[in-house]
Write an enzyme that holds these catalytic residues in place. Sequence first.
Site, mmCIF file in Angstrom:
data_model
loop_
_atom_site.group_PDB
_atom_site.id
_atom_site.type_symbol
_atom_site.label_atom_id
_atom_site.label_comp_id
_atom_site.label_asym_id
_atom_site.label_seq_id
_atom_site.Cartn_x
_atom_site.Cartn_y
_atom_site.Cartn_z
ATOM 1 N N GLY A 1 -3.999 -0.260 8.155
ATOM 2 C CA GLY A 1 -3.406 0.852 9.812
ATOM 3 C C GLY A 1 -3.935 0.931 10.919
ATOM 4 O O GLY A 1 -3.402 -0.181 11.586
ATOM 5 N N HIS B 1 -2.027 5.793 5.201
ATOM 6 C CA HIS B 1 -2.952 6.528 5.870
ATOM 7 C C HIS B 1 -1.289 7.273 7.513
ATOM 8 O O HIS B 1 -1.947 8.410 8.046
ATOM 9 C CB HIS B 1 -3.334 5.689 6.872
ATOM 10 N N LYS C 1 -7.129 10.131 1.020
ATOM 11 C CA LYS C 1 -6.367 9.680 2.015
ATOM 12 C C LYS C 1 -6.971 10.727 2.986
ATOM 13 O O LYS C 1 -6.199 11.479 3.443
ATOM 14 C CB LYS C 1 -5.164 8.311 2.247
ATOM 15 N N SER D 1 -8.521 2.344 6.011
ATOM 16 C CA SER D 1 -6.647 2.255 6.826
ATOM 17 C C SER D 1 -6.816 0.553 7.177
ATOM 18 O O SER D 1 -7.273 0.667 7.691
ATOM 19 C CB SER D 1 -6.583 3.693 7.798
#
Length: 104
Positions: A75, A32, A5, A73
């Site tokens: 989030g 992340h 990531k 991601s």
Amino acid sequence: EGTFKYILVRLQRPGGGEQRDIVRGTKAAEFHNHIFEKVNPEMEKLGYECKCLGGGKIDHNSKDKKIRVFGLSTGYGKADHSVTAEILKKAYTDYEITWSDDKK
């Protein structure tokens, strides 16, 4: 090496001074936000405010000198992979660096 990531972070001096974007990634991050939680305090010590612009994944193959940027991601949303690829090209000048909006 491998797939991990990453996040794209905008650094800015307080009061709207100079700004620059950096790429940070690690295999150690399960999510992340774990990367941002590590980068943010380090950059604040250097006098920068940080804003995460999104994330994704990097597939780094040092043997073939190839880096692929992709994914997103949950989030933070998807980073602008074209910006990430340009930043990586400055650090990995002898690599083939590609990006796509593919999730895998």
